[in-house]
Design a protein around this motif. Structure first.
Motif, short mmCIF file in Angstrom:
data_model
loop_
_atom_site.label_atom_id
_atom_site.label_comp_id
_atom_site.label_asym_id
_atom_site.label_seq_id
_atom_site.Cartn_x
_atom_site.Cartn_y
_atom_site.Cartn_z
N ALA A 182 0.78 -1.13 0.02
CA ALA A 182 -0.06 0.02 0.02
C ALA A 182 0.77 1.26 -0.01
O ALA A 182 2.06 1.10 0.28
N LEU A 183 0.28 2.52 -0.35
CA LEU A 183 1.10 3.69 -0.29
C LEU A 183 0.60 4.33 1.01
O LEU A 183 -0.52 4.21 1.66
N ASP A 184 1.59 5.27 1.59
CA ASP A 184 1.23 5.87 2.79
C ASP A 184 0.18 7.06 2.72
O ASP A 184 0.39 7.75 3.72
N THR A 185 -0.14 7.20 1.64
CA THR A 185 -1.06 8.37 1.34
C THR A 185 -2.22 7.94 0.36
O THR A 185 -2.08 7.20 -0.42
N LYS A 186 -3.27 8.75 0.89
CA LYS A 186 -4.66 8.48 -0.13
C LYS A 186 -4.30 9.73 -1.24
O LYS A 186 -3.68 10.49 -1.21
N ASP A 187 -5.57 9.53 -2.16
CA ASP A 187 -5.56 10.66 -3.29
C ASP A 187 -5.28 12.02 -2.67
O ASP A 187 -5.91 12.20 -1.59
N PHE A 188 -4.74 12.87 -3.37
CA PHE A 188 -4.16 14.51 -2.83
C PHE A 188 -4.09 15.29 -3.99
O PHE A 188 -3.96 14.84 -5.05
N ASP A 189 -4.35 16.61 -3.51
CA ASP A 189 -3.92 17.47 -4.72
C ASP A 189 -2.66 18.16 -4.42
O ASP A 189 -1.85 17.99 -3.47
N LEU A 190 -2.07 18.37 -5.50
CA LEU A 190 -0.57 18.85 -5.59
C LEU A 190 -0.59 20.10 -6.44
O LEU A 190 -0.98 20.24 -7.59
N PHE A 191 -0.29 21.33 -5.82
CA PHE A 191 -0.27 22.72 -6.44
C PHE A 191 0.77 22.50 -7.61
O PHE A 191 1.90 21.85 -7.39
N LEU A 192 0.61 23.31 -8.51
CA LEU A 192 1.57 23.47 -9.88
C LEU A 192 3.16 23.76 -9.34
O LEU A 192 3.25 24.57 -8.44
N GLY A 193 4.09 22.83 -9.40
CA GLY A 193 5.29 22.98 -9.44
C GLY A 193 5.54 22.40 -7.95
O GLY A 193 6.93 22.30 -7.63
N ASP A 194 4.81 22.01 -7.10
CA ASP A 194 5.08 21.35 -5.80
C ASP A 194 5.26 19.86 -5.87
O ASP A 194 5.18 19.27 -6.96
N SER A 195 6.06 19.29 -4.85
CA SER A 195 6.70 17.82 -4.82
C SER A 195 5.98 17.28 -3.71
O SER A 195 5.77 18.05 -2.56
N LYS A 196 5.66 16.13 -3.66
CA LYS A 196 5.56 15.27 -2.62
C LYS A 196 6.13 13.77 -2.48
O LYS A 196 5.85 13.25 -3.60
N GLN A 197 6.66 13.34 -1.31
CA GLN A 197 7.38 11.99 -1.52
C GLN A 197 6.20 11.05 -0.89
O GLN A 197 5.63 11.09 0.08
N LEU A 198 6.36 9.90 -1.65
CA LEU A 198 5.49 8.81 -1.41
C LEU A 198 6.36 7.48 -0.91
O LEU A 198 7.49 7.55 -1.31
N SER A 199 5.69 6.75 0.04
CA SER A 199 6.51 5.67 0.54
C SER A 199 5.63 4.41 0.53
O SER A 199 4.44 4.31 0.48
N VAL A 200 6.13 3.35 0.29
CA VAL A 200 5.47 2.06 0.09
C VAL A 200 5.23 1.36 1.64
O VAL A 200 6.27 1.33 2.14
N VAL A 202 -3.71 17.96 -9.66
CA VAL A 202 -3.16 19.37 -10.02
C VAL A 202 -4.42 20.29 -10.38
O VAL A 202 -4.68 20.55 -11.57
N PRO A 203 -4.80 21.11 -9.35
CA PRO A 203 -5.86 21.99 -9.74
C PRO A 203 -5.82 23.18 -10.08
O PRO A 203 -4.54 23.64 -10.20
N VAL A 204 -6.85 23.72 -10.78
CA VAL A 204 -6.51 25.22 -11.35
C VAL A 204 -6.63 26.29 -10.17
O VAL A 204 -7.44 26.30 -9.40
N VAL A 205 -5.69 27.16 -10.30
CA VAL A 205 -5.56 28.16 -9.18
C VAL A 205 -5.81 29.38 -9.83
O VAL A 205 -4.73 29.84 -10.73
N LEU A 206 -6.83 30.39 -9.52
CA LEU A 206 -6.68 31.92 -10.32
C LEU A 206 -6.19 32.77 -9.25
O LEU A 206 -5.94 32.82 -8.22
N ILE A 207 -5.93 33.92 -10.06
CA ILE A 207 -5.40 35.02 -9.14
C ILE A 207 -6.60 35.65 -8.37
O ILE A 207 -7.51 35.92 -8.89
N VAL A 256 -0.23 30.46 -9.07
CA VAL A 256 -1.34 30.14 -9.82
C VAL A 256 -1.28 29.46 -11.09
O VAL A 256 -0.32 29.42 -11.54
N THR A 257 -2.27 28.92 -11.70
CA THR A 257 -2.25 28.36 -13.07
C THR A 257 -2.58 29.09 -14.38
O THR A 257 -2.31 28.68 -15.24
#
Length: 566
Positions: A342-360, A415-420, A449-450
């Motif tokens: 399994a993965l250590d996280t559920k479904d998630f949002d990630l803003f444009l340009g950001d990163s996230k580390q997953l583990s098994v 990766v969601p839409v982010v407006l000004i 913003v996207t």
């Protein structure tokens, strides 16, 4: 009557006095003169001995001789001593028999003469081959007469001498000079003393330089413990040595484990110990596994590969021999299968340009199956994944999959839409000089913003300050101007800029030398008089004024002159 008695006593006394003054005969001396021959020791083949007289004797004829064993000794030279040389009737002679010779010395005068203490005769003997030990020399006084030819030999004693032929020990040799023994072994050394006919004690004494390593008694060397010892055989002052190296042979080996249970993928170090621990043999160790698909071994390091049993064997081969010893260890390998991941996280949002580390997460955690993970993204234009690190690239959705063997686990990243929602414009410098510049920085809210950020810049007075399409403001002339920033035709903000005159740096004038201080009370400080000249600046002004006055005066003079001419 009384008178006769006195006369008789007087006569007796006179007779006694006369008798006391008479000389005492030498034949009644308390100590008799002695003729003797030396007792000597020699290691040479030739030796010299003296026949001597120790006291003065008075005689008219002396007949003396030296007897010796001619099977062992031979006279090679005879010399007559100075104390009797002029009294010798004939040269000394040698009389030989089968086993004995006799050197005769006869001194004669016819009238009494004195023989002073000293050497009567010197004999040189050659020692025949193989002769050793003590050889007797017998001194015989055959005849001794006075001038009336009466024997007076009772007045002289004779003492025999000896020649002790010594053959020293010149060498000791051993039948071995080096050897190797194992602990508990022994060997016998044979010592030979030379020459064989030595007269010295041929008894050999034995010593060991280190009895803790090897002992010795009567030439028998016993090995006690590993090491090196020097055995010394000594006769008289001559020695020979034997160096023994004592070794402790190897009798076996053992391993630090006879059996071991391992999980697949685990490692275990096997170590060899020697029996006995102080063994000195040099050995080479080799390793072998009965089933290399179950467990391998290299230099004692065992690695479990799959479920099963393997026998690990260590073999010690003794260098230079055909002896070898072995020890074994049974390795039992167990596997724990991987049920799921399994993965250590559920479904998630990630803003444009950001990163996230997953583990098994492994089930079970102690699985012995491979834990190597393969990561994939369903849409790498939206999000990429490397070693479990997910990076958002553009608006959209991607599925991240982790695969371990035949087990998988997924998670969806959006990766969601982010407006000004707003902007903020800032200047890096609110005041600039003419021709100077300042930069406008725009920060959106939220920052990431996207949508595309399009900014338009406008100056309220371009005669004071201008602004280009990149938000760079340039000063034109002193004054204030307002710069308006508009983003995406929706968000506006103003910033104010002040332009000031450019500062021109004036070079500094060189410093005016200071006038040396004077001391009014000290008339000898300086021979020069105090200066009354003005400072340099005053001189320049004064000259200027004088020139101006002179010029004006000239003008006036010219005017006046012209006026008079009219």
């Amino acid at each position: 009557m009384e008178t006769k008695t006195r006369k008789l006593l007087a006569v007796i006394t006179l007779i006694a006095l006369v008798l006391s003054m008479l000389p005492i005969s030498t034949s009644h001396a308390a100590t008799k003169p002695n003729i003797k021959i030396d007792s000597v020791e020699t290691t040479e083949q030739e030796v010299t001995v003296d026949l001597t007289l120790d006291q003065t004797i008075t005689t008219a004829s002396l007949n003396t001789s030296v007897k010796f064993d001619n099977t062992k000794l031979e006279v090679t030279k005879i010399e007559v001593g100075s104390v009797i040389a002029n009294r010798v009737l004939d040269a000394p002679t040698v009389e030989n028999s089968n086993t004995q010779s006799e050197v005769m010395l006869i001194a004669i005068s016819g009238t009494n003469f004195d023989i002073q203490p000293g050497t009567l005769m010197t004999l040189t003997f050659k020692i025949k081959d193989g002769v050793t030990g003590v050889q007797n020399l017998d001194v015989v006084v055959n005849e001794m007469y006075n001038d009336t030819y009466q024997e007076i030999s009772d007045t002289v004693t004779a003492t025999s001498g000896t020649i002790n032929v010594i053959v020293p020990i010149t060498g000791v040799t051993l039948d071995k000079t080096t050897g190797i023994l194992n602990v508990g072994e022994s060997e016998t050394l044979v010592a030979t003393v030379t020459p064989d006919n030595t007269t010295e004690d041929k008894t050999v004494t034995w010593t060991s330089s280190d009895p803790a390593v090897a002992t010795v008694a009567n030439g028998v060397v016993n090995a006690v413990a590993p090491g090196t010892a020097t055995i010394t055989a000594t006769a008289a002052d001559v020695s020979a040595t034997y160096t023994v190296e004592v070794k402790q042979p190897l009798t076996g080996i053992a391993l630090n484990a006879t059996s071991e249970n391992l999980l697949k993928g685990q490692e275990f170090d096997l170590k060899v110990s020697y029996v006995p621990v102080n063994a000195t043999d040099k050995v080479a160790i080799t390793w072998e596994s009965s089933d290399e698909t179950v467990a391998t071994v290299e230099n004692g390091k065992v690695k479990a590969l799959k479920e099963g049993t393997a026998i690990i064997t260590a073999t010690a081969k003794v260098d230079g021999t055909n002896r070898e010893y072995t020890a074994t260890c049974e390795i039992n390998v167990e596997e724990i299968k991987l049920d799921s991941i399994a993965l250590d996280t559920k479904d998630f949002d990630l803003f444009l340009g950001d990163s996230k580390q997953l583990s098994v997460v492994y089930n079970p955690e102690n699985t012995t199956d491979s834990k190597d993970v393969v990561w994939t993204s369903s849409d790498e234009t939206v999000a990429t994944v490397e070693n479990g690190k997910v990076t958002a690239l553009k608006v959209g959705t991607a599925v991240i999959t982790a695969t371990v063997g035949d087990k998988t686990a997924t998670v969806t990243v959006t990766v969601p839409v982010v407006l000004i929602e707003g902007i903020e414009a800032t200047l890096d410098n609110a005041t600039i000089e003419v021709d100077g510049t300042a930069n406008i920085t725009i920060t959106t809210n939220p920052e990431k913003v996207t949508e595309e950020v399009v900014a338009v810049y406008e100056s309220s007075d371009e005669t004071i300050a201008t602004v280009d399409e990149n938000g760079v403001i340039t000063g034109v002339k002193p004054g204030k101007a307002t710069i308006t920033v508009t983003v995406n035709d929706e968000f506006t903000q103003e910033v104010e800029i002040e332009v000031v005159e450019k500062v021109v740096e004036v070079p500094e004038e060189p410093a005016t030398p200071e006038t040396p201080a004077t001391n009014p009370d000290d008339e000898t400080t300086n021979n020069e008089e105090n200066s009354v000249l003005p400072d340099t600046g005053d001189i320049a002004i004064g000259v200027f004024v004088v020139l101006m006055v002179a010029s004006l005066t000239g003008i006036v003079l010219v005017v006046r002159k012209q006026h008079k001419n009219k």
